[in-house]
Design a protein around this motif. Sequence first.
Motif, PDB file in Angstrom:
ATOM      1  N   GLN A 108     -16.865 -22.320  20.462  1.00 38.47           N
ATOM      2  CA  GLN A 108     -16.476 -23.539  21.181  1.00 38.47           C
ATOM      3  C   GLN A 108     -17.488 -24.652  20.953  1.00 38.47           C
ATOM      4  O   GLN A 108     -17.156 -25.828  21.043  1.00 38.47           O
ATOM      5  CB  GLN A 108     -16.315 -23.258  22.671  1.00 38.47           C
ATOM      6  N   LEU A 109     -18.711 -24.275  20.646  1.00 40.04           N
ATOM      7  CA  LEU A 109     -19.759 -25.248  20.351  1.00 40.04           C
ATOM      8  C   LEU A 109     -19.617 -25.807  18.937  1.00 40.04           C
ATOM      9  O   LEU A 109     -19.809 -27.005  18.706  1.00 40.04           O
ATOM     10  CB  LEU A 109     -21.128 -24.578  20.524  1.00 40.04           C
ATOM     11  N   LEU A 110     -19.253 -24.955  17.997  1.00 39.94           N
ATOM     12  CA  LEU A 110     -19.162 -25.349  16.581  1.00 39.94           C
ATOM     13  C   LEU A 110     -18.270 -26.582  16.352  1.00 39.94           C
ATOM     14  O   LEU A 110     -18.711 -27.530  15.701  1.00 39.94           O
ATOM     15  CB  LEU A 110     -18.689 -24.169  15.725  1.00 39.94           C
ATOM     16  N   PRO A 111     -17.025 -26.643  16.879  1.00 37.96           N
ATOM     17  CA  PRO A 111     -16.197 -27.828  16.620  1.00 37.96           C
ATOM     18  C   PRO A 111     -16.793 -29.117  17.180  1.00 37.96           C
ATOM     19  O   PRO A 111     -16.659 -30.180  16.575  1.00 37.96           O
ATOM     20  CB  PRO A 111     -14.873 -27.511  17.319  1.00 37.96           C
ATOM     21  N   ARG A 112     -17.484 -29.026  18.322  1.00 38.08           N
ATOM     22  CA  ARG A 112     -18.099 -30.220  18.905  1.00 38.08           C
ATOM     23  C   ARG A 112     -19.241 -30.712  18.029  1.00 38.08           C
ATOM     24  O   ARG A 112     -19.397 -31.909  17.803  1.00 38.08           O
ATOM     25  CB  ARG A 112     -18.589 -29.912  20.324  1.00 38.08           C
ATOM     26  N   VAL A 113     -20.047 -29.803  17.510  1.00 35.99           N
ATOM     27  CA  VAL A 113     -21.144 -30.190  16.620  1.00 35.99           C
ATOM     28  C   VAL A 113     -20.569 -30.739  15.312  1.00 35.99           C
ATOM     29  O   VAL A 113     -21.053 -31.735  14.779  1.00 35.99           O
ATOM     30  CB  VAL A 113     -22.107 -29.010  16.372  1.00 35.99           C
ATOM     31  N   GLU A 114     -19.515 -30.103  14.824  1.00 35.82           N
ATOM     32  CA  GLU A 114     -18.879 -30.581  13.587  1.00 35.82           C
ATOM     33  C   GLU A 114     -18.317 -31.984  13.766  1.00 35.82           C
ATOM     34  O   GLU A 114     -18.382 -32.814  12.847  1.00 35.82           O
ATOM     35  CB  GLU A 114     -17.767 -29.618  13.162  1.00 35.82           C
ATOM     36  N   GLN A 115     -17.781 -32.276  14.930  1.00 35.40           N
ATOM     37  CA  GLN A 115     -17.254 -33.617  15.223  1.00 35.40           C
ATOM     38  C   GLN A 115     -18.350 -34.674  15.068  1.00 35.40           C
ATOM     39  O   GLN A 115     -18.098 -35.758  14.546  1.00 35.40           O
ATOM     40  CB  GLN A 115     -16.707 -33.626  16.651  1.00 35.40           C
ATOM     41  N   SER A 116     -19.561 -34.334  15.471  1.00 38.86           N
ATOM     42  CA  SER A 116     -20.685 -35.278  15.389  1.00 38.86           C
ATOM     43  C   SER A 116     -21.355 -35.304  14.030  1.00 38.86           C
ATOM     44  O   SER A 116     -21.839 -36.354  13.604  1.00 38.86           O
ATOM     45  CB  SER A 116     -21.750 -34.913  16.428  1.00 38.86           C
ATOM     46  N   HIS A 117     -21.407 -34.167  13.340  1.00 37.50           N
ATOM     47  CA  HIS A 117     -22.223 -34.075  12.127  1.00 37.50           C
ATOM     48  C   HIS A 117     -21.456 -33.643  10.882  1.00 37.50           C
ATOM     49  O   HIS A 117     -22.034 -33.592   9.793  1.00 37.50           O
ATOM     50  CB  HIS A 117     -23.383 -33.093  12.363  1.00 37.50           C
ATOM     51  N   GLY A 118     -20.193 -33.322  11.013  1.00 35.25           N
ATOM     52  CA  GLY A 118     -19.399 -32.820   9.888  1.00 35.25           C
ATOM     53  C   GLY A 118     -19.263 -33.783   8.726  1.00 35.25           C
ATOM     54  O   GLY A 118     -19.020 -33.372   7.599  1.00 35.25           O
ATOM     55  N   HIS A 119     -19.420 -35.074   8.982  1.00 38.36           N
ATOM     56  CA  HIS A 119     -19.300 -36.075   7.917  1.00 38.36           C
ATOM     57  C   HIS A 119     -20.549 -36.179   7.038  1.00 38.36           C
ATOM     58  O   HIS A 119     -20.520 -36.798   5.977  1.00 38.36           O
ATOM     59  CB  HIS A 119     -19.009 -37.448   8.538  1.00 38.36           C
ATOM     60  N   LEU A 120     -21.632 -35.561   7.455  1.00 35.96           N
ATOM     61  CA  LEU A 120     -22.890 -35.660   6.713  1.00 35.96           C
ATOM     62  C   LEU A 120     -22.887 -34.747   5.488  1.00 35.96           C
ATOM     63  O   LEU A 120     -22.309 -33.658   5.512  1.00 35.96           O
ATOM     64  CB  LEU A 120     -24.068 -35.295   7.619  1.00 35.96           C
ATOM     65  N   ALA A 121     -23.566 -35.184   4.439  1.00 44.49           N
ATOM     66  CA  ALA A 121     -23.636 -34.404   3.196  1.00 44.49           C
ATOM     67  C   ALA A 121     -24.322 -33.059   3.419  1.00 44.49           C
ATOM     68  O   ALA A 121     -24.032 -32.086   2.717  1.00 44.49           O
ATOM     69  CB  ALA A 121     -24.379 -35.203   2.122  1.00 44.49           C
ATOM     70  N   THR A 122     -25.210 -32.992   4.415  1.00 43.01           N
ATOM     71  CA  THR A 122     -25.943 -31.756   4.674  1.00 43.01           C
ATOM     72  C   THR A 122     -25.146 -30.768   5.529  1.00 43.01           C
ATOM     73  O   THR A 122     -25.587 -29.638   5.734  1.00 43.01           O
ATOM     74  CB  THR A 122     -27.277 -32.061   5.391  1.00 43.01           C
ATOM     75  N   TRP A 123     -23.989 -31.177   6.024  1.00 41.04           N
ATOM     76  CA  TRP A 123     -23.175 -30.290   6.870  1.00 41.04           C
ATOM     77  C   TRP A 123     -22.605 -29.165   6.038  1.00 41.04           C
ATOM     78  O   TRP A 123     -21.972 -29.385   5.012  1.00 41.04           O
ATOM     79  CB  TRP A 123     -22.042 -31.070   7.529  1.00 41.04           C
ATOM     80  N   ASN A 124     -22.834 -27.946   6.468  1.00 38.34           N
ATOM     81  CA  ASN A 124     -22.293 -26.772   5.803  1.00 38.34           C
ATOM     82  C   ASN A 124     -21.890 -25.754   6.871  1.00 38.34           C
ATOM     83  O   ASN A 124     -22.162 -24.563   6.734  1.00 38.34           O
ATOM     84  CB  ASN A 124     -23.345 -26.178   4.836  1.00 38.34           C
ATOM     85  N   LYS A 125     -21.308 -26.280   7.956  1.00 38.38           N
ATOM     86  CA  LYS A 125     -20.962 -25.473   9.138  1.00 38.38           C
ATOM     87  C   LYS A 125     -22.193 -24.792   9.724  1.00 38.38           C
ATOM     88  O   LYS A 125     -22.130 -23.707  10.270  1.00 38.38           O
ATOM     89  CB  LYS A 125     -19.849 -24.483   8.839  1.00 38.38           C
ATOM     90  N   ARG A 126     -23.341 -25.488   9.538  1.00 38.82           N
ATOM     91  CA  ARG A 126     -24.624 -25.070  10.125  1.00 38.82           C
ATOM     92  C   ARG A 126     -25.302 -26.321  10.639  1.00 38.82           C
ATOM     93  O   ARG A 126     -25.285 -27.356   9.973  1.00 38.82           O
ATOM     94  CB  ARG A 126     -25.530 -24.446   9.066  1.00 38.82           C
ATOM     95  N   TRP A 127     -25.930 -26.213  11.816  1.00 38.42           N
ATOM     96  CA  TRP A 127     -26.659 -27.359  12.337  1.00 38.42           C
ATOM     97  C   TRP A 127     -27.639 -26.892  13.389  1.00 38.42           C
ATOM     98  O   TRP A 127     -27.375 -25.940  14.119  1.00 38.42           O
ATOM     99  CB  TRP A 127     -25.705 -28.382  12.945  1.00 38.42           C
ATOM    100  N   SER A 128     -28.752 -27.576  13.474  1.00 41.75           N
ATOM    101  CA  SER A 128     -29.771 -27.288  14.474  1.00 41.75           C
ATOM    102  C   SER A 128     -30.358 -28.620  14.918  1.00 41.75           C
ATOM    103  O   SER A 128     -30.751 -29.424  14.078  1.00 41.75           O
ATOM    104  CB  SER A 128     -30.854 -26.411  13.856  1.00 41.75           C
ATOM    105  N   ALA A 129     -30.380 -28.848  16.222  1.00 35.74           N
ATOM    106  CA  ALA A 129     -30.902 -30.108  16.747  1.00 35.74           C
ATOM    107  C   ALA A 129     -31.224 -29.951  18.227  1.00 35.74           C
ATOM    108  O   ALA A 129     -30.668 -29.080  18.899  1.00 35.74           O
ATOM    109  CB  ALA A 129     -29.877 -31.226  16.549  1.00 35.74           C
TER     110      ALA A 129
END
Length: 158
Positions: A118-139
Amino acid sequence: MALKKRQPARKSEVNGENPKEILEINRFGGVLIEAANRAEATALLIRSKYRVYRPEVDYDGEDMVVRTPSGKLIGVQLKSRVIVDDKKYGGRKLWMLFPSAPYHQNKPRDWYLIPHDQLLPRVEQSHGHLATWNKRWSAPVSKDMRAFLSPWRLADRT
């Protein structure tokens, strides 16, 4: 009985602490931070009417197994910040447990317990457009993320 006089501080001491000891703590900082976070989170979970079980081994991403107040058992991955990783945690029914900010003495922080998927789609909404997005994020937890996470905030029920 005579009291021993305190020896004057050696030049190698800083504020009464030996720099070698400080260096040793910093060297193992990640391990110490993880242990302190686990203790803090465990205490909050218990006060929030959860039961906490620690597997002998962190196997398959479960740092803890938690029985919710409603009786459901969930596998929990403890983190020090918001982390999503679809490859590691996606589709496995794991929950993420993390604080709102790094630890600072005398500054309370919130803790969140949320299903990874449930967290993944929300993070993807904010960061999915970035070139570094690979369905992984830490912030760290941002103000926007804090609003999204508010229903998942652990509340001390004591």
